[in-house]
Write a protein that holds these residues in place. Sequence first.
Motif, short mmCIF file in Angstrom:
data_model
loop_
_atom_site.label_atom_id
_atom_site.label_comp_id
_atom_site.label_asym_id
_atom_site.label_seq_id
_atom_site.Cartn_x
_atom_site.Cartn_y
_atom_site.Cartn_z
N LEU A 1 9.19 -16.22 1.22
CA LEU A 1 9.68 -14.94 0.69
C LEU A 1 8.58 -14.15 -0.01
CD1 LEU A 1 13.18 -15.93 -0.79
CD2 LEU A 1 12.64 -14.88 1.42
N GLY A 2 7.53 -14.85 -0.48
CA GLY A 2 6.40 -14.16 -1.08
C GLY A 2 5.29 -13.90 -0.07
N GLY A 3 4.70 -14.98 0.45
CA GLY A 3 3.54 -14.84 1.33
C GLY A 3 3.85 -14.24 2.69
N LEU A 4 4.80 -14.85 3.41
CA LEU A 4 5.09 -14.38 4.77
C LEU A 4 5.75 -13.00 4.78
CD1 LEU A 4 5.02 -15.02 7.77
CD2 LEU A 4 7.25 -16.16 7.52
N ALA A 5 6.76 -12.82 3.93
CA ALA A 5 7.42 -11.51 3.88
C ALA A 5 6.45 -10.43 3.39
CB ALA A 5 8.65 -11.58 2.98
N GLY A 6 5.58 -10.79 2.43
CA GLY A 6 4.58 -9.84 1.96
C GLY A 6 3.63 -9.43 3.07
N HIS A 7 3.26 -10.39 3.90
CA HIS A 7 2.40 -10.12 5.06
C HIS A 7 3.10 -9.15 6.02
CE1 HIS A 7 -0.08 -10.84 8.60
NE2 HIS A 7 1.02 -11.19 9.26
N TRP A 8 4.37 -9.41 6.32
CA TRP A 8 5.10 -8.55 7.26
C TRP A 8 5.22 -7.13 6.72
CZ3 TRP A 8 9.57 -12.55 8.27
CH2 TRP A 8 9.13 -13.49 9.23
N ILE A 9 5.55 -7.00 5.44
CA ILE A 9 5.73 -5.66 4.86
C ILE A 9 4.40 -4.90 4.86
CG2 ILE A 9 6.19 -4.44 2.69
CD1 ILE A 9 8.34 -6.58 2.13
N THR A 10 3.32 -5.58 4.52
CA THR A 10 2.02 -4.91 4.49
C THR A 10 1.59 -4.48 5.89
OG1 THR A 10 1.43 -6.34 2.64
CG2 THR A 10 -0.35 -5.10 3.65
N GLU A 11 1.84 -5.33 6.88
CA GLU A 11 1.48 -4.97 8.25
C GLU A 11 2.31 -3.77 8.71
OE1 GLU A 11 -0.98 -6.14 10.17
OE2 GLU A 11 -1.58 -7.28 8.42
N ALA A 12 3.58 -3.73 8.34
CA ALA A 12 4.43 -2.59 8.70
C ALA A 12 3.92 -1.31 8.04
CB ALA A 12 5.88 -2.87 8.30
N LEU A 13 3.54 -1.41 6.77
CA LEU A 13 2.99 -0.24 6.08
C LEU A 13 1.68 0.21 6.72
CD1 LEU A 13 3.59 -1.20 2.32
CD2 LEU A 13 4.64 0.72 3.56
N TYR A 14 0.86 -0.77 7.11
CA TYR A 14 -0.44 -0.42 7.70
C TYR A 14 -0.27 0.35 9.01
CZ TYR A 14 -5.17 -0.81 9.46
OH TYR A 14 -6.42 -0.50 9.95
N ARG A 15 0.72 -0.05 9.79
CA ARG A 15 0.95 0.62 11.08
C ARG A 15 1.38 2.07 10.90
NH1 ARG A 15 2.81 -4.60 12.52
NH2 ARG A 15 4.97 -4.09 11.98
N THR A 16 1.93 2.43 9.73
CA THR A 16 2.33 3.83 9.51
C THR A 16 1.13 4.73 9.22
OG1 THR A 16 2.60 3.64 7.10
CG2 THR A 16 4.50 3.00 8.48
N GLY A 17 0.00 4.14 8.84
CA GLY A 17 -1.19 4.93 8.53
C GLY A 17 -1.33 5.30 7.06
N VAL A 18 -0.35 4.94 6.21
CA VAL A 18 -0.40 5.34 4.80
C VAL A 18 -1.46 4.57 4.01
CG1 VAL A 18 2.03 6.04 4.75
CG2 VAL A 18 1.41 3.70 4.11
N LEU A 19 -1.97 3.49 4.59
CA LEU A 19 -2.96 2.69 3.87
C LEU A 19 -4.39 3.02 4.31
CD1 LEU A 19 -1.13 -0.78 3.94
CD2 LEU A 19 -0.95 1.07 2.26
N SER A 20 -4.54 4.12 5.01
CA SER A 20 -5.86 4.54 5.49
C SER A 20 -6.83 4.72 4.33
CB SER A 20 -5.71 5.86 6.26
OG SER A 20 -6.98 6.31 6.66
N GLY A 21 -8.03 4.16 4.50
CA GLY A 21 -9.07 4.31 3.49
C GLY A 21 -9.05 3.25 2.41
#
Length: 197
Positions: free
Chosen positions: A165-185
């Motif tokens: 719930l911490g590591g794996l779910a955190g990984h999934w959420i971050t990858e989803a955010l990254y694919r949106t482009g909001v983490l650029s830079g």
Amino acid sequence: MTAVARSNAWTLREILIVAVLGAVFGVLYLAWVQVWLIAQAVFGPVTMDVVMGFWFIVSIIAAKIIRKPGAALLSELLAAATQVLLGSPAGLLLLVTGLVQGAGAEAVFAATRWRSYRLPVLLAAGVGAAVASFAYTWFRFDYGALAPGLLIAMFTLRCLSGALLGGLAGHWITEALYRTGVLSGLGIDRDRRAGIA
């Protein structure tokens, strides 16, 4: 793999992102208390250890995004402060809880010198937060009075919860955010462009 020049100095954008993550997950953490209480009424006291990992997740997400010392610790502390401001019955003691949990995750990232954010490290960071929180609640709730078999079950469930719930779910959420482009830079984007996971 290409070596990337890193600076540990925080930018204003990074500080704001961690503050927003702390605030958002502070609200979600408070809502998660209701999930825990309902589940506990059905499944009993070990439910807290089963659901505990979600209360570590912002430290994983913030660290994976920012990739600088202190991101895991600060985000968890800000999430705790948000819960206090929203009137959590736990009060100021939540700040200690957030500090302990964030420190547990931060210690794992520190062990890699804040250079690895691959999934196994994120899972280990979730376990690190679980171990730190278990040690804290041992003293806070007098776990020494519990039966050894129950303690082993609680510790095992909490570590699994931290990893999933911490590591794996955190990984999934971050990858989803990254694919949106909001983490650029940000750190995650700079590392990806350099061929680092």
